[in-house]
Design an enzyme around this catalytic site. Structure first.
Site, short mmCIF file in Angstrom:
data_model
loop_
_atom_site.label_atom_id
_atom_site.label_comp_id
_atom_site.label_asym_id
_atom_site.label_seq_id
_atom_site.Cartn_x
_atom_site.Cartn_y
_atom_site.Cartn_z
N TYR A 55 -2.33 5.65 6.00
CA TYR A 55 -1.94 5.75 4.59
C TYR A 55 -2.67 4.72 3.73
O TYR A 55 -3.13 3.69 4.22
CB TYR A 55 -0.44 5.53 4.44
CG TYR A 55 -0.01 4.11 4.75
CD1 TYR A 55 0.10 3.15 3.75
CD2 TYR A 55 0.23 3.71 6.07
CE1 TYR A 55 0.47 1.85 4.04
CE2 TYR A 55 0.60 2.42 6.38
CZ TYR A 55 0.72 1.48 5.35
OH TYR A 55 1.07 0.18 5.64
N PHE B 108 -1.73 -1.46 -2.93
CA PHE B 108 -0.91 -2.57 -2.45
C PHE B 108 -0.87 -2.64 -0.92
O PHE B 108 -0.47 -3.66 -0.36
CB PHE B 108 0.52 -2.50 -3.01
CG PHE B 108 1.22 -1.19 -2.76
CD1 PHE B 108 1.81 -0.89 -1.56
CD2 PHE B 108 1.28 -0.24 -3.78
CE1 PHE B 108 2.46 0.30 -1.34
CE2 PHE B 108 1.94 0.96 -3.58
CZ PHE B 108 2.52 1.25 -2.35
N ASP B 109 -1.28 -1.57 -0.24
CA ASP B 109 -1.29 -1.61 1.22
C ASP B 109 -2.10 -0.44 1.76
O ASP B 109 -2.14 0.62 1.15
CB ASP B 109 0.14 -1.54 1.76
CG ASP B 109 0.24 -1.89 3.24
OD1 ASP B 109 -0.74 -2.47 3.77
OD2 ASP B 109 1.27 -1.60 3.86
N ILE C 215 10.54 4.02 3.61
CA ILE C 215 11.17 4.46 2.37
C ILE C 215 11.51 5.95 2.45
O ILE C 215 10.87 6.71 3.18
CB ILE C 215 10.26 4.18 1.15
CG1 ILE C 215 8.91 4.91 1.28
CG2 ILE C 215 10.07 2.69 0.94
CD1 ILE C 215 8.03 4.80 0.06
N TYR D 26 10.97 1.88 -3.68
CA TYR D 26 11.56 0.55 -3.51
C TYR D 26 12.60 0.22 -4.58
O TYR D 26 13.02 -0.94 -4.69
CB TYR D 26 10.45 -0.51 -3.49
CG TYR D 26 9.57 -0.39 -2.25
CD1 TYR D 26 9.97 -0.95 -1.05
CD2 TYR D 26 8.38 0.31 -2.29
CE1 TYR D 26 9.19 -0.83 0.10
CE2 TYR D 26 7.58 0.44 -1.15
CZ TYR D 26 7.99 -0.13 0.04
OH TYR D 26 7.22 0.00 1.16
N PHE E 64 0.87 7.75 -2.48
CA PHE E 64 0.43 7.51 -1.11
C PHE E 64 -0.52 8.63 -0.68
O PHE E 64 -0.16 9.80 -0.75
CB PHE E 64 1.60 7.47 -0.14
CG PHE E 64 2.37 6.19 -0.15
CD1 PHE E 64 1.94 5.09 0.58
CD2 PHE E 64 3.54 6.08 -0.88
CE1 PHE E 64 2.66 3.91 0.58
CE2 PHE E 64 4.27 4.91 -0.88
CZ PHE E 64 3.82 3.81 -0.16
#
Length: 310
Positions: free
Chosen positions: A67, A78-79, A98, A124, A141
């Protein structure tokens, strides 16, 4: 990194729906070309590349996913498991990730590349995940389903429906014998079984919907019995999110408002839904609420007077 000049691979359109709880209309952005994955409108998917491998048929299976996650507001990544070179592994439908992932990944096949558009309620939430994800963030995502291991999976949908139905009947018996705490636990166990039923056939989906309505309505009834207006309101609203004209849920929502001393809201609900509450003497109910309200006001005034006298 932040790229203010980025262009997303979709355009946005808008639609309106009425959020029953507040009786106000909210305009929400919905990604064009995406499909909603459940009836909450909190997660959408757009398939980039179709998968040709194994599909997911059960909750609880272990999946591996690559991902890249970014903020919808500014495109900042962010990731990314791709940057680390190692896909994430987790048990699907168990809350390890999540909720937007539990919902979205469950619809994929091995080899599929898709994009998930996830609102904050399925991401979140209001708290976010500092420092990289602010509160109330919409997330994007890009995901690839790499592997599925169904040896860890739980019940089939048919098995869940059967077990949830048995638990509902057990809860009804407990309710009738006024064992309200046990009834709550039993109804909740049944509802939990239906929390992840992705991939259900159309006839199963109808059964799931009707069973959820019954369970949520029964939970609202139990909470009213134990004078918990807040949770009675919550479960009444869950019913109305599925069926906005469910007369018992409307009645129980109004009753919960009375328990919380929200008398004007209760009266407004009765007036707003007179055409639905055909089996109820709505005018008599409104009069009852006004009497309770007047008694409450008088009691508060007396309390204040007694305090002043002291």
């Amino acid at each position: 990194m932040c790229n203010d000049s980025r262009s997303f691979p979709f355009s946005l359109k808008k639609f309106q729906f009425t959020l029953f709880k507040n009786k106000t209309k909210m305009t929400l952005e919905v990604p064009e070309g995406y499909i909603a994955l459940d009836d909450t409108n909190n997660v959408y998917k757009r398939i980039i590349t179709e998968g040709s491998g194994q599909s997911i048929t059960k909750s609880g299976c272990t999946v591996k996913v690559h991902y890249t996650g970014s903020l919808y507001s500014n495109g900042e990544v962010f990731d990314s498991s791709i940057e680390r070179g190692d896909p994430i592994s987790f048990k699907l439908g168990t809350g390890q990730v999540i909720k937007g992932w539990d919902v979205g990944i469950a619809t994929m096949k091995v080899g599929e590349h898709s994009e998930l558009f996830i609102r904050s309620d399925y991401g979140y939430g209001k708290a976010g995940s500092p420092p990289k994800i602010p509160g109330d963030s919409i997330l994007i995502f890009k995901v690839e389903l790499v592997h599925v291991d169904e040896s860890t999976a739980d019940l089939t949908i048919a098995e869940k429906l059967s077990r949830a139905s048995v638990l509902k009947d057990e809860g009804n018996t407990l309710f009738k014998t006024q064992k309200f705490d046990d009834a709550l636990k039993t109804y909740k166990q049944a509802a939990d079984l239906l929390s992840n039923t992705f991939g259900a056939e159309s006839d199963e989906s109808e059964q799931i919907k009707n069973l959820k309505i019954n369970l949520y309505s029964n939970l609202a009834a139990v909470y009213l019995k134990i004078k918990d207006g807040l949770h009675a309101s919550e479960y009444s609203q869950k019913v109305l999110d599925i069926d906005s004209t469910h007369s018992k849920a409307i009645f129980r929502l109004a009753q919960s408002k009375v328990l919380m001393n929200e008398f004007d809201n209760a009266i407004e609900l009765y007036n707003l839904h007179k055409n639905v509450l055909k089996d109820l003497d709505v005018d008599q109910e409104i009069l009852r609420v006004k009497k309770i309200q007047a008694h409450q006001v008088a009691a508060e005034k007396k309390c204040k007077c007694d305090w002043i006298d002291l």
